[in-house]
Motif scaffolding. Structure first.
Motif, PDB file in Angstrom:
ATOM      1  N   VAL A  81      30.555  51.041 -26.595  1.00  0.00           N
ATOM      2  CA  VAL A  81      31.225  52.176 -25.512  1.00  0.00           C
ATOM      3  C   VAL A  81      32.503  51.789 -26.318  1.00  0.00           C
ATOM      4  O   VAL A  81      33.484  51.428 -26.061  1.00  0.00           O
ATOM      5  N   PRO A  82      32.889  53.495 -26.496  1.00  0.00           N
ATOM      6  CA  PRO A  82      34.732  53.814 -26.636  1.00  0.00           C
ATOM      7  C   PRO A  82      35.546  53.583 -25.031  1.00  0.00           C
ATOM      8  O   PRO A  82      36.153  53.493 -25.415  1.00  0.00           O
ATOM      9  N   GLU A  83      34.692  53.340 -24.128  1.00  0.00           N
ATOM     10  CA  GLU A  83      35.377  54.165 -22.550  1.00  0.00           C
ATOM     11  C   GLU A  83      34.373  52.845 -21.644  1.00  0.00           C
ATOM     12  O   GLU A  83      33.069  53.774 -21.618  1.00  0.00           O
ATOM     13  N   SER A  84      35.458  52.644 -21.210  1.00  0.00           N
ATOM     14  CA  SER A  84      34.629  51.762 -19.675  1.00  0.00           C
ATOM     15  C   SER A  84      33.997  52.749 -19.030  1.00  0.00           C
ATOM     16  O   SER A  84      35.070  54.044 -18.891  1.00  0.00           O
ATOM     17  N   GLY A  85      33.060  52.590 -18.138  1.00  0.00           N
ATOM     18  CA  GLY A  85      33.069  53.868 -17.146  1.00  0.00           C
ATOM     19  C   GLY A  85      31.345  53.666 -16.393  1.00  0.00           C
ATOM     20  O   GLY A  85      30.380  52.637 -17.050  1.00  0.00           O
ATOM     21  N   ILE A  86      30.899  54.636 -15.948  1.00  0.00           N
ATOM     22  CA  ILE A  86      29.497  54.770 -15.511  1.00  0.00           C
ATOM     23  C   ILE A  86      29.163  55.768 -17.149  1.00  0.00           C
ATOM     24  O   ILE A  86      29.571  57.002 -16.597  1.00  0.00           O
ATOM     25  N   TYR A  87      27.714  55.744 -16.701  1.00  0.00           N
ATOM     26  CA  TYR A  87      27.248  56.297 -18.355  1.00  0.00           C
ATOM     27  C   TYR A  87      25.518  56.606 -17.264  1.00  0.00           C
ATOM     28  O   TYR A  87      25.106  56.287 -16.847  1.00  0.00           O
ATOM     29  N   GLY A  88      25.012  57.722 -17.686  1.00  0.00           N
ATOM     30  CA  GLY A  88      23.649  57.918 -17.475  1.00  0.00           C
ATOM     31  C   GLY A  88      22.395  58.805 -18.204  1.00  0.00           C
ATOM     32  O   GLY A  88      23.635  58.863 -19.549  1.00  0.00           O
ATOM     33  N   CYS A  89      21.493  58.577 -18.155  1.00  0.00           N
ATOM     34  CA  CYS A  89      20.685  57.862 -19.263  1.00  0.00           C
ATOM     35  C   CYS A  89      20.511  59.763 -19.413  1.00  0.00           C
ATOM     36  O   CYS A  89      21.096  61.293 -19.004  1.00  0.00           O
ATOM     37  N   ASP A  90      20.645  60.522 -20.902  1.00  0.00           N
ATOM     38  CA  ASP A  90      20.688  62.045 -20.750  1.00  0.00           C
ATOM     39  C   ASP A  90      19.048  63.006 -20.621  1.00  0.00           C
ATOM     40  O   ASP A  90      19.744  64.838 -20.649  1.00  0.00           O
ATOM     41  N   CYS A  91      18.579  62.105 -20.085  1.00  0.00           N
ATOM     42  CA  CYS A  91      16.779  63.117 -19.671  1.00  0.00           C
ATOM     43  C   CYS A  91      17.271  64.022 -19.096  1.00  0.00           C
ATOM     44  O   CYS A  91      16.267  65.063 -18.377  1.00  0.00           O
ATOM     45  N   GLY A  92      18.349  64.072 -17.942  1.00  0.00           N
ATOM     46  CA  GLY A  92      18.480  64.837 -17.269  1.00  0.00           C
ATOM     47  C   GLY A  92      17.610  64.721 -15.762  1.00  0.00           C
ATOM     48  O   GLY A  92      18.204  65.356 -14.819  1.00  0.00           O
ATOM     49  N   GLN A  93      17.077  63.776 -15.408  1.00  0.00           N
ATOM     50  CA  GLN A  93      16.777  63.597 -14.227  1.00  0.00           C
ATOM     51  C   GLN A  93      17.387  62.857 -13.788  1.00  0.00           C
ATOM     52  O   GLN A  93      16.419  62.087 -11.973  1.00  0.00           O
ATOM     53  N   ARG A  94      18.028  62.331 -13.833  1.00  0.00           N
ATOM     54  CA  ARG A  94      19.329  61.397 -13.013  1.00  0.00           C
ATOM     55  C   ARG A  94      19.183  60.051 -12.283  1.00  0.00           C
ATOM     56  O   ARG A  94      19.429  59.664 -11.391  1.00  0.00           O
ATOM     57  N   HIS A  95      18.216  58.815 -13.304  1.00  0.00           N
ATOM     58  CA  HIS A  95      17.345  57.855 -12.547  1.00  0.00           C
ATOM     59  C   HIS A  95      18.561  56.799 -13.273  1.00  0.00           C
ATOM     60  O   HIS A  95      17.766  56.255 -12.718  1.00  0.00           O
ATOM     61  N   GLU A  96      18.534  56.819 -13.871  1.00  0.00           N
ATOM     62  CA  GLU A  96      18.919  55.629 -14.532  1.00  0.00           C
ATOM     63  C   GLU A  96      20.120  56.149 -15.452  1.00  0.00           C
ATOM     64  O   GLU A  96      20.843  56.675 -15.624  1.00  0.00           O
ATOM     65  N   TYR A  97      21.269  54.802 -14.642  1.00  0.00           N
ATOM     66  CA  TYR A  97      22.704  54.860 -15.247  1.00  0.00           C
ATOM     67  C   TYR A  97      22.958  53.306 -15.855  1.00  0.00           C
ATOM     68  O   TYR A  97      22.251  52.347 -15.011  1.00  0.00           O
ATOM     69  N   SER A  98      24.074  52.962 -16.073  1.00  0.00           N
ATOM     70  CA  SER A  98      24.469  51.956 -16.446  1.00  0.00           C
ATOM     71  C   SER A  98      26.238  51.902 -16.517  1.00  0.00           C
ATOM     72  O   SER A  98      26.989  52.837 -16.877  1.00  0.00           O
ATOM     73  N   THR A  99      26.817  50.589 -15.985  1.00  0.00           N
ATOM     74  CA  THR A  99      27.907  50.366 -16.030  1.00  0.00           C
ATOM     75  C   THR A  99      28.418  49.746 -16.852  1.00  0.00           C
ATOM     76  O   THR A  99      28.049  49.136 -17.721  1.00  0.00           O
ATOM     77  N   ASP A 100      29.524  50.606 -18.249  1.00  0.00           N
ATOM     78  CA  ASP A 100      29.102  50.051 -20.046  1.00  0.00           C
ATOM     79  C   ASP A 100      31.166  48.933 -19.866  1.00  0.00           C
ATOM     80  O   ASP A 100      32.238  50.022 -19.700  1.00  0.00           O
ATOM     81  N   VAL A 101      31.372  48.730 -20.381  1.00  0.00           N
ATOM     82  CA  VAL A 101      32.974  47.989 -20.863  1.00  0.00           C
ATOM     83  C   VAL A 101      33.282  48.363 -22.238  1.00  0.00           C
ATOM     84  O   VAL A 101      32.161  48.074 -22.987  1.00  0.00           O
TER      85      VAL A 101
END
Length: 62
Positions: free
Chosen positions: A15-35
């Motif tokens: 992870v290059p920058e801490s934050g909230i990331y979403g999957c790139d499938c376009g359905q906006r159903h999966e998010y992850s808080t990454d450090v």
């Protein structure tokens, strides 16, 4: 503040920058808080995406 990024990070990459990331499938159903400095998690469930995009960067408390 939302800041959708065009850059896609693959599961297992660092992870290059801490934050909230979403999957790139376009359905906006999966998010992850990454450090920053930790590996990105795998995509789960029915997600057909190939990686993670930054949605909202974390802001350090100063």
């Amino acid at each position: 503040m939302s800041q959708d990024s065009d850059e896609v990070f693959r599961p297992g990459e660092i992870v290059p920058e801490s934050g909230i990331y979403g999957c790139d499938c376009g359905q906006r159903h999966e998010y992850s808080t990454d450090v920053k400095g930790h590996p990105f998690p795998p995509l789960h469930g029915a997600c057909t995406g190939s990686g993670w995009r930054l949605k909202t960067p974390a802001h350090p408390n100063s």
